[in-house]
Write a protein that holds these residues in place. Sequence first.
Motif, PDB file in Angstrom:
ATOM      1  N   LEU B 277       0.820  -1.213   0.000  1.00 48.07           N
ATOM      2  CA  LEU B 277       0.000   0.000   0.000  1.00 48.07           C
ATOM      3  C   LEU B 277       0.853   1.261   0.000  1.00 48.07           C
ATOM      4  N   VAL B 278       2.151   1.111  -0.194  1.00 46.84           N
ATOM      5  CA  VAL B 278       3.014   2.300  -0.126  1.00 46.84           C
ATOM      6  C   VAL B 278       2.540   3.342  -1.124  1.00 46.84           C
ATOM      7  N   GLY B 279       2.742   4.611  -0.781  1.00 43.38           N
ATOM      8  CA  GLY B 279       2.403   5.686  -1.711  1.00 43.38           C
ATOM      9  C   GLY B 279       0.925   5.982  -1.802  1.00 43.38           C
ATOM     10  N   ASN B 280       0.181   5.696  -0.756  1.00 44.59           N
ATOM     11  CA  ASN B 280      -1.237   6.062  -0.711  1.00 44.59           C
ATOM     12  C   ASN B 280      -1.487   6.905   0.535  1.00 44.59           C
ATOM     13  N   PRO B 281      -2.442   7.825   0.455  1.00 42.26           N
ATOM     14  CA  PRO B 281      -2.716   8.674   1.622  1.00 42.26           C
ATOM     15  C   PRO B 281      -3.639   7.965   2.620  1.00 42.26           C
ATOM     16  N   ILE B 282      -3.135   6.902   3.176  1.00 36.29           N
ATOM     17  CA  ILE B 282      -3.951   6.131   4.118  1.00 36.29           C
ATOM     18  C   ILE B 282      -3.570   6.535   5.543  1.00 36.29           C
ATOM     19  N   ALA B 283      -4.592   6.856   6.317  1.00 36.34           N
ATOM     20  CA  ALA B 283      -4.346   7.304   7.692  1.00 36.34           C
ATOM     21  C   ALA B 283      -3.802   6.159   8.540  1.00 36.34           C
ATOM     22  N   LYS B 284      -3.089   6.534   9.593  1.00 33.42           N
ATOM     23  CA  LYS B 284      -2.461   5.524  10.452  1.00 33.42           C
ATOM     24  C   LYS B 284      -3.483   4.561  11.043  1.00 33.42           C
ATOM     25  N   ALA B 285      -4.615   5.111  11.427  1.00 35.82           N
ATOM     26  CA  ALA B 285      -5.639   4.269  12.037  1.00 35.82           C
ATOM     27  C   ALA B 285      -6.132   3.212  11.049  1.00 35.82           C
ATOM     28  N   GLU B 286      -6.271   3.640   9.815  1.00 35.63           N
ATOM     29  CA  GLU B 286      -6.741   2.702   8.790  1.00 35.63           C
ATOM     30  C   GLU B 286      -5.670   1.621   8.545  1.00 35.63           C
ATOM     31  N   ILE B 287      -4.421   2.032   8.548  1.00 34.51           N
ATOM     32  CA  ILE B 287      -3.333   1.058   8.398  1.00 34.51           C
ATOM     33  C   ILE B 287      -3.413   0.031   9.527  1.00 34.51           C
ATOM     34  N   SER B 288      -3.605   0.542  10.727  1.00 38.17           N
ATOM     35  CA  SER B 288      -3.681  -0.364  11.873  1.00 38.17           C
ATOM     36  C   SER B 288      -4.843  -1.340  11.719  1.00 38.17           C
TER      37      SER B 288
END
Lengths: 849, 301
Positions: B277-288
């Motif tokens: 998912l590198v290079g996407n504006p994904i918030a930290k919470a969503e990553i978690s």
Amino acid sequence: MKKSLLSLSLLFSMWSFAVVISGDMPLLKSATTVPNVAPTAKKAKVQAKKAALHTAAKANTAALTLDPTSYPLAKDSQWSYKDDGTSLDGTNWKSVAYSNTAWATGYAPLGYGDSQNTQISYGPDAGNKYITYYFSKDINVNLADLTDFVDFGIKRDDGAVVYVNGVEVFRDNMPTGAFNYLTTSTGIVDGADENRYFVHQVAKTFFTQGVNRIAVEMHNRDGQSSDIKFDMFVQNEATGNLVVDCEENHVGCFTSINPTAQTPNLIIPQEHRFQLMFKEGSNFTIGTGTVPGNHDFTGYHPADGSSTVGRLAVNHENNPGGVSIVNLHLNTDQSLWMMDSSQAVDIYNEALVTTNRNCSGGITPWHTAITAEEATAAGDANGDGYDDVGWLVEIDPITAMVKDYGNGQEKLWAMGRMNHENVVVNNEGTRAYYGEDGGTHCVYKFVPTVANNLTSGNVYVLKMDLPLANDEPSSTTATWVQVPNTTQVERNTLNAIAGLLGGTNFNGVEDCEISPLDGKVYFTSKGKNRVYRFTDNGTTVSNFETFVGGMSYPIETATGTVTEPWGDGNDNITFDDKGNMWLLQDGGKNYIWVVRPDHQQSNPHILLHSSMPAGSEPTGLTFTPDHKYGFFSVQHPDGGNAPQLDATGNQVNFNASAVVVFSLAENLGVNAPMADFAANEVTVDAGQTVTFTDLSTNTPTSWSWTFEGGTPATSTEENPTVTYATAGTYNVSLTATNAIGASEPAEKIDYIIVEATTGLDGVTGLDNVSIYPNPTQGNVTVQINEEAGQDVSVEVLDFLGRSVYTTTATSTGASQKIELNLEGLMGDQVFFIRLNVGDKSGSYKLIKN
Amino acid sequence: MKVTLIIAALLITFITFAQNANPLKEPVYGSMESALAAKGKVTQLNFRDKGLFHLPEGLSTLQSLHFLNLMGNNLERLEDDLFELKELEVLTIKLNALKYLPKKMGNLTNLINLDATDNSIAHLPNELGNLTKLVYLHLSFNEISSLPQSIGNCKNLEVLEVNSNQLSYLPQGISKLKKLKTLNLSYNQFNEFDSEWTAFKNLETLNLEYNHIKELPQAVSNFKNLKLAMLNNNRLTGVPRELVTLPKLQLLSLANNNITVLPKDLSGLTGLRTLILVGNPIAKAEISRIKASLPNCQVYF
């Protein structure tokens, strides 16, 4: 008090400066600014755009006192800097006494406009940037550790003035004479030079024991320049421990060939000789079929460590690709390599499907061959879940079979699928480095789970901490990023994933090798025309730098020094035991270069080894363990190349791919003879004959003798017999020749001593009398050459003049032989033979023993 | 039953070997001289890197040829001689200077593997559809802006590589390629993901990286056999719920898009091992959340 002390110290500095000058010692050896590519103005085109984008962000503006770092000073070190546009002209900012604690600090390279570790400010106006920026740093020096001259390597974009303890030690790209903080640099620095270190040598005498202040002021080219950059290292000058000693013969010690475009022949140094073997189209001795073409990696696998018996694993960069195994040995009588058998490796069965474009490869410490498949066309014909090609494949050169790790024959799936080019494994079998030529063009590391086993382990891709700029590294550090390689899908797609995870694109990684001297990893980038090197620290990398390439180099040939561009197409590299790096070029002029281990971009040391025959490139160099013999291949030469002599003494033609073994001439093939000879007698009486025996080495096929005072005076016989008629001392010389060439003449001065005959009456009118053998054990031939029909008498007298033997005859003309049998005469004695033919007579001494 | 199996096994073996040259079984000739002088049938020819500007003379007399490699020459066009080689199964014309493939290419009806990568091919003939035995078609690194409608007739096609061309659409007939396992459309000009592509029910590898695709259709749910989806470097702002229900998907790359969140329920990605998912504006919470939802999967962000 304090002020006066400072003045005193300054005065002392000035004084020591003056002393050195008056001592007539070169304070600054002429600055070795070798990369002297003329600056151009092309930077101006992009500067406005760059300036507009610039955000003047600063990584670290916090004021911090830096502790003095210990000498030597590394690249990418931390510096204090002042970037607020203030003029420090007329201040003592360069001296140790000056407090720079209010300055900002940051890691070099420092600057703006390009990739930097620390962004500094150019001020509020992109159209009118500050001209001068100040940097300083304290280093702790133990004078005893310094060489007489110290290397200052500076990355300067654009101009710099450098001080040690307040005293200017050099300026680079700055005008001479007085200047101030508004003075711009002399020239524009751009392109790769923005990231090169220009090395200046500074006398040790500028340093003091303890803390020293290094101060640098960087001057921009003008207020509109798009970028500025600074870094500097300070270290002892090269001590010479990397110098290759050529006192003893070594394959790496030779005279560079003269630069040349390709010719119809292979050109190698005058000290070297080559032998062609394993040519495309010749028959395999095991199995049917002929040797395919496009020979690539040519790995010598010693049999039990032998440098005279082994196997070659030869890749074929073809479709179908392939690997051939050639058993061979050195015939030590002839100093020629003999092929004992050859066969193709089966990589075409159901388990392996096929192999395609086998480029370079490697030799493992556990004595297997690895072949690298460059082709990556998708397809899984046998349905094993792995694409069929694009892998490294390990082969046992003894069995000539692809390895079976317990599940049937397999390729090295865990190392991933890509446009493989090569692999090198460290001696411990714990790390393998490889690169991709195509795809994402990255450098990889494989760390096996179990040493010496490449079937399982982790893969990492090299990610530069700062991007390359104009093909030069912006800093010295990089990071290994792990790439998933567990599932078949991950392995099939490994290169694309590595690229997405940040792997740096090096545009054609053709080879990775480990230097035996420094343990650093060296790799070639074909597209960037360079060899880079780095130290692998496990999870990170340091000392990343350009080792060689991207510029022209002075080459010392037999006829003088010439400058030759490095050119493009850096391909295979290999190190010999002296640390010489042999680089094979696929592009440029298709040379083989040799780079000495003491080479520096600022102080080049490069040799030109060979030029490949027209249409071809050199591939896959390896050496025998004793480094006497190198094996490489000549790939896809033109069909119309011309014959030339190889070490066998035969004409060979590079009109198809072939393996070449090369060596110092003394180690390979038949040499021209070394002439020598001996005479059966060196002291003879006038009129006697001497038989000469050829003792020349290397099997001469023709001879050219000269006999001063002899008859004949010259001869082309192997072992001629010569008559000496007249007393005197005479020279003899011999030149022997074989297919390779003529020997130096062997000349023996005053070799034959012809004594006047001691006779009772001397010789009156008799010519060309031969009495032989002399000494004799009994039978003696008296040979005369007198007109026929005359009375001949032969009388033998003993030491006391008593007649002990007589015989008579009639002369018959040329070469008349009169046989005497003196066996009945007692003991070892000296006799005199009195010979009368008609009215001529002569007396001759004869020794019986 | 047993006989059928044996026949099937034999057939598989035949296909396995037919598409690759085997120099150990039959000689691979490297010159016309040696080929014409050969006593037996000449089945395999390798003319790589021979500097050829034209096909070698006499080529058409080698009627038994089933493997021909012409890679790395200077061919600007394919002369008619080539198309008389009716037995040809493998043809490699990679890395030449070809600008088009001629209509007569359709004569080579026994072709199983055609590799025309790394040319300047801008045009493909409709007759390509005659190559019904074709299993592998490699056309990467050319200048192709459209595939012929007839390509759908190449019903045995399993691998279609057309990456690094100028394609912005695929023809209607493409959906007939029911056996397709590998489709590489990366580095083209696709703006849309056509629902028709989801007709490739056997597709295992889909590579669409470096296009301009903005969204994926719900019909991606048809990719029941998909193992690898390379969708990075597009303009995706999200992915449909159907993508995250593909049970066989092992590796999904969505790197360098404009995605902020993934579908709520990721439990359907039972086979996923790698998610990039590198290079996407994904918030930290969503990553978690994503990482927590996919405990057996390595997530890169």
